[in-house]
Design a protein around this motif. Structure first.
Motif, PDB file in Angstrom:
ATOM      1  N   ARG A 173      79.939  39.392  54.695  1.00  0.00           N
ATOM      2  CA  ARG A 173      79.596  38.088  55.677  1.00  0.00           C
ATOM      3  C   ARG A 173      78.344  37.859  55.998  1.00  0.00           C
ATOM      4  NH1 ARG A 173      81.719  38.927  62.110  1.00  0.00           N
ATOM      5  NH2 ARG A 173      80.256  37.275  62.803  1.00  0.00           N
ATOM      6  N   HIS A 174      77.951  36.872  56.156  1.00  0.00           N
ATOM      7  CA  HIS A 174      76.883  36.068  56.520  1.00  0.00           C
ATOM      8  C   HIS A 174      76.804  36.125  58.129  1.00  0.00           C
ATOM      9  CE1 HIS A 174      75.138  34.899  52.592  1.00  0.00           C
ATOM     10  NE2 HIS A 174      76.677  34.701  52.287  1.00  0.00           N
ATOM     11  N   VAL A 175      75.480  36.568  58.594  1.00  0.00           N
ATOM     12  CA  VAL A 175      75.202  36.519  59.888  1.00  0.00           C
ATOM     13  C   VAL A 175      73.948  35.592  60.073  1.00  0.00           C
ATOM     14  CG1 VAL A 175      74.769  37.859  61.893  1.00  0.00           C
ATOM     15  CG2 VAL A 175      76.093  38.769  60.015  1.00  0.00           C
ATOM     16  N   ARG A 176      73.987  34.512  60.708  1.00  0.00           N
ATOM     17  CA  ARG A 176      72.971  33.504  60.951  1.00  0.00           C
ATOM     18  C   ARG A 176      71.976  34.487  61.911  1.00  0.00           C
ATOM     19  NH1 ARG A 176      77.069  30.359  61.328  1.00  0.00           N
ATOM     20  NH2 ARG A 176      77.464  30.714  63.600  1.00  0.00           N
ATOM     21  N   ARG A 204      73.601  44.412  54.117  1.00  0.00           N
ATOM     22  CA  ARG A 204      73.303  44.129  52.580  1.00  0.00           C
ATOM     23  C   ARG A 204      71.866  43.413  52.388  1.00  0.00           C
ATOM     24  NH1 ARG A 204      73.672  41.268  47.896  1.00  0.00           N
ATOM     25  NH2 ARG A 204      75.513  41.706  46.763  1.00  0.00           N
ATOM     26  N   SER A 205      71.593  42.798  53.456  1.00  0.00           N
ATOM     27  CA  SER A 205      70.260  42.014  53.427  1.00  0.00           C
ATOM     28  C   SER A 205      70.153  41.437  54.688  1.00  0.00           C
ATOM     29  CB  SER A 205      70.268  40.855  52.286  1.00  0.00           C
ATOM     30  OG  SER A 205      70.958  39.636  52.949  1.00  0.00           O
ATOM     31  N   GLY A 206      68.684  41.435  55.155  1.00  0.00           N
ATOM     32  CA  GLY A 206      68.280  40.757  56.533  1.00  0.00           C
ATOM     33  C   GLY A 206      68.050  42.116  57.193  1.00  0.00           C
ATOM     34  N   PHE A 207      67.878  41.443  58.679  1.00  0.00           N
ATOM     35  CA  PHE A 207      67.269  42.561  59.688  1.00  0.00           C
ATOM     36  C   PHE A 207      67.996  42.532  61.153  1.00  0.00           C
ATOM     37  CE2 PHE A 207      63.698  44.182  62.124  1.00  0.00           C
ATOM     38  CZ  PHE A 207      63.054  45.060  61.330  1.00  0.00           C
ATOM     39  N   PHE A 208      68.443  43.657  61.426  1.00  0.00           N
ATOM     40  CA  PHE A 208      69.049  43.514  62.958  1.00  0.00           C
ATOM     41  C   PHE A 208      68.289  44.234  63.878  1.00  0.00           C
ATOM     42  CE2 PHE A 208      72.291  42.461  59.982  1.00  0.00           C
ATOM     43  CZ  PHE A 208      73.159  41.713  60.734  1.00  0.00           C
ATOM     44  N   ARG A 209      68.576  43.879  65.390  1.00  0.00           N
ATOM     45  CA  ARG A 209      68.180  44.692  66.338  1.00  0.00           C
ATOM     46  C   ARG A 209      69.460  45.019  67.034  1.00  0.00           C
ATOM     47  NH1 ARG A 209      66.334  40.814  70.704  1.00  0.00           N
ATOM     48  NH2 ARG A 209      68.421  40.602  71.151  1.00  0.00           N
ATOM     49  N   SER A 210      69.397  46.665  67.089  1.00  0.00           N
ATOM     50  CA  SER A 210      70.596  47.234  68.062  1.00  0.00           C
ATOM     51  C   SER A 210      70.096  47.752  69.512  1.00  0.00           C
ATOM     52  CB  SER A 210      71.114  48.307  66.972  1.00  0.00           C
ATOM     53  OG  SER A 210      71.932  49.153  67.738  1.00  0.00           O
ATOM     54  N   SER A 211      70.946  47.549  70.315  1.00  0.00           N
ATOM     55  CA  SER A 211      70.790  47.624  71.819  1.00  0.00           C
ATOM     56  C   SER A 211      71.919  48.368  72.519  1.00  0.00           C
ATOM     57  CB  SER A 211      70.133  46.604  72.602  1.00  0.00           C
ATOM     58  OG  SER A 211      69.233  45.856  71.809  1.00  0.00           O
ATOM     59  N   TYR A 212      71.660  49.070  73.262  1.00  0.00           N
ATOM     60  CA  TYR A 212      72.559  49.839  74.228  1.00  0.00           C
ATOM     61  C   TYR A 212      72.491  49.214  75.359  1.00  0.00           C
ATOM     62  CZ  TYR A 212      74.753  53.332  77.331  1.00  0.00           C
ATOM     63  OH  TYR A 212      75.363  53.964  78.205  1.00  0.00           O
ATOM     64  N   LEU A 217      68.121  39.355  63.468  1.00  0.00           N
ATOM     65  CA  LEU A 217      67.016  38.768  63.929  1.00  0.00           C
ATOM     66  C   LEU A 217      66.380  38.100  62.751  1.00  0.00           C
ATOM     67  CD1 LEU A 217      64.866  42.008  65.260  1.00  0.00           C
ATOM     68  CD2 LEU A 217      65.823  40.050  66.410  1.00  0.00           C
ATOM     69  N   ASP A 218      67.381  37.836  61.761  1.00  0.00           N
ATOM     70  CA  ASP A 218      66.772  37.256  60.523  1.00  0.00           C
ATOM     71  C   ASP A 218      68.183  36.905  59.830  1.00  0.00           C
ATOM     72  OD1 ASP A 218      65.406  36.147  58.425  1.00  0.00           O
ATOM     73  OD2 ASP A 218      64.484  38.166  57.992  1.00  0.00           O
ATOM     74  N   CYS A 219      68.179  35.985  59.186  1.00  0.00           N
ATOM     75  CA  CYS A 219      69.489  35.429  58.361  1.00  0.00           C
ATOM     76  C   CYS A 219      69.809  36.574  57.605  1.00  0.00           C
ATOM     77  CB  CYS A 219      69.181  34.173  57.370  1.00  0.00           C
ATOM     78  SG  CYS A 219      70.681  33.879  56.469  1.00  0.00           S
ATOM     79  N   SER A 220      71.092  37.236  57.832  1.00  0.00           N
ATOM     80  CA  SER A 220      71.600  38.492  57.139  1.00  0.00           C
ATOM     81  C   SER A 220      72.788  38.255  56.318  1.00  0.00           C
ATOM     82  CB  SER A 220      71.720  39.601  58.139  1.00  0.00           C
ATOM     83  OG  SER A 220      70.299  39.581  58.820  1.00  0.00           O
ATOM     84  N   GLU A 221      73.232  39.423  55.701  1.00  0.00           N
ATOM     85  CA  GLU A 221      74.464  39.649  55.132  1.00  0.00           C
ATOM     86  C   GLU A 221      74.808  41.002  55.320  1.00  0.00           C
ATOM     87  OE1 GLU A 221      74.658  38.929  50.886  1.00  0.00           O
ATOM     88  OE2 GLU A 221      76.757  38.313  50.867  1.00  0.00           O
ATOM     89  N   VAL A 222      76.083  41.158  55.691  1.00  0.00           N
ATOM     90  CA  VAL A 222      76.660  42.629  55.829  1.00  0.00           C
ATOM     91  C   VAL A 222      78.010  42.780  55.133  1.00  0.00           C
ATOM     92  CG1 VAL A 222      75.792  42.817  58.112  1.00  0.00           C
ATOM     93  CG2 VAL A 222      78.120  41.956  57.733  1.00  0.00           C
ATOM     94  N   VAL A 223      78.169  43.987  54.665  1.00  0.00           N
ATOM     95  CA  VAL A 223      79.517  44.470  54.012  1.00  0.00           C
ATOM     96  C   VAL A 223      80.345  44.726  55.518  1.00  0.00           C
ATOM     97  CG1 VAL A 223      80.517  46.094  52.310  1.00  0.00           C
ATOM     98  CG2 VAL A 223      78.057  45.372  51.954  1.00  0.00           C
TER      99      VAL A 223
END
Lengths: 255, 255
Positions: B50-53, B72-80, B116-122
């Motif tokens: 799935r793509h994530v903008r 799969r590609s991109g960059f995320f920020r995870s927060s509690y 934080l970036d255009c990403s793709e996840v499994v």
DNA sequence: CGACCGTTTGATCCTTTTCAATCGTCGTGG
DNA sequence: CCACGACGATTGAAAAGGATCAAACGGTCG
């Protein structure tokens, strides 16, 4: 004062006299507070238990990860050990908590677990973990939840260390202990700390003197009463308020 | 200035030209850096992607936990997210990292994940998690490792926050990014930060001004070079030393 | 009883936060 | 094309929060 001490000790209430040499999966699920699946196989699947003496190290950092453990009774201290020898407290697992889930990732444990009290654990061999996941879906679900819970716990600790000041950390720590003791059927307001001030400091990222000072401070404010390791929570609402106020003031807010 | 950027910008098509709509389990294992089991079933088992903008929230705190995700590609920020609205950064998942494992425990996510970036996840549906664990032992092992890794990561962060001073935290943060970029085939010494100073501060438990000051300080010492979000690591050995020295000095030691 | 360990308390120093001002960059609209 | 405004980043000075150093206290156990 002495009467307080005697009454406050949580453990002696339930001796380990009835401790069985094994525990079935259904009982294990109950121990974990995970709604036991009605699947009858859970009753047929048994795990061995093991006694751990006070101060005994159940899991050593660097050890090969052969088993997961679920605390059946007793009290542990879990710590992360840096290569340089520095130590970081991770938590104080007690009845119903899991030990060793960190080792599945690489096959070696990165955290150690030491019993602070005479304890008993349910042993879940890693080999059986996959084998049972394969044979019984209900058990697979159980194991996933059990491991995931560790993540939630750690993330909560991260919040403590990253977002709260010293006083709020100690307050939150006491409230957490209070809740957990209560969930096990012990008094919510009176209990004995099983760990030293040093252990608390390692866990909360504070120096031992700071922990001591803050406990004294909370006592002087009338929120708690402390004598050595005997703690009584006098004003839980005020303690909770102290934590939430600190969160609102010092922690970055969303939005 | 950057050929990669220039080439990517004018293409309205998916930036990841080779991106498939699904990924088989064997490739997934490789993505996770978990030695792929030779079991041929891994090639037959596929997961959707799935793509994530950019700036899109993939996981919202409180959401029902339907899926796990592997970047799969991109960059995320995870927060509690605390109930009171306070926020605590948990990490910056990138290619090969897992998202959402916190939700298995209760069925609801406690942490959010923002791209934080255009990403793709499994996408790994929770339902398939147990189903596949049941049918294929190799996959069960894969999943357990994947989730356990999250625990190790969090415990490492706990060490950062609990045992290291501000400078060492920032140094360790930079070294961690450096290692991870390198593992993905990018430069170990030169990279762009995808997150704001605020994000870094939330993660390291520091105020934004402190982060800024320390970055400037490290630059003045000649250990790094910083301009906006472009970072170059000039002296990795000295950075590593700064972390280990701090650990030795300030952190409690075992024994 | 005396020694030891864990704890408490005080005074001082150092680190990080807070408050405040400025700078630089990017995107927008004139 | 430039000016403006918004946002993120930087820097400085003062204040607060913990850490450190040092000393004394209190139980426990030999």
């Amino acid at each position: 004062m002495n009467a307080t001490l005697a009454a406050a000790a949580p453990t002696p209430i339930r001796p380990y006299a009835i401790a069985a040499a094994s525990m079935d999966a259904h009982t294990l699920a109950t121990l974990l507070h995970l709604d036991p699946d009605p699947d009858p196989v859970l009753h047929q699947t048994a795990f061995a238990t093991r006694h751990v003496r006070e101060k005994e190290t159940l899991i050593r950092a660097g050890d090969e990860c052969r088993n997961l453990y679920v605390v059946r009774s007793g009290f542990f201290r879990s710590s992360y050990l840096d290569r340089s020898g520095s130590i970081q407290g991770l938590g104080f697992p007690m009845t119903g908590d899991t030990l060793g889930a960190d080792g599945l990732a690489t096959g070696r444990h990165t955290a150690e677990a030491v019993a602070l009290d005479c304890s008993e654990v349910v042993v879940i061999p890693v080999a059986r973990l996959t084998a049972l996941s394969r044979s019984h879906a209900a058990l697979a679900t159980l194991f996933y939840r059990l491991i995931s819970r560790e993540i939630v716990r750690d993330q909560c600790s991260l919040f403590l260390l990253g977002s709260l000041g010293a006083e709020a950390r100690v307050a939150a720590f006491l409230l957490d202990l209070s809740d957990r003791f209560c969930a096990l059927g012990y008094s919510r307001t009176m209990f004995n700390l099983r760990m030293t001030r040093q252990d608390i400091g390692n866990y909360l990222g504070l120096k031992i003197e700071t922990v001591s000072r803050i406990l004294s401070g909370l006592a002087q404010q009338g929120l708690i009463s402390v004598h050595h390791r005997a703690v009584e929570i006098l004003d839980p609402a005020a303690l909770r308020l102290a934590v939430e106020d600190a969160a609102r003031r010092t922690a970055p807010r969303a939005g």
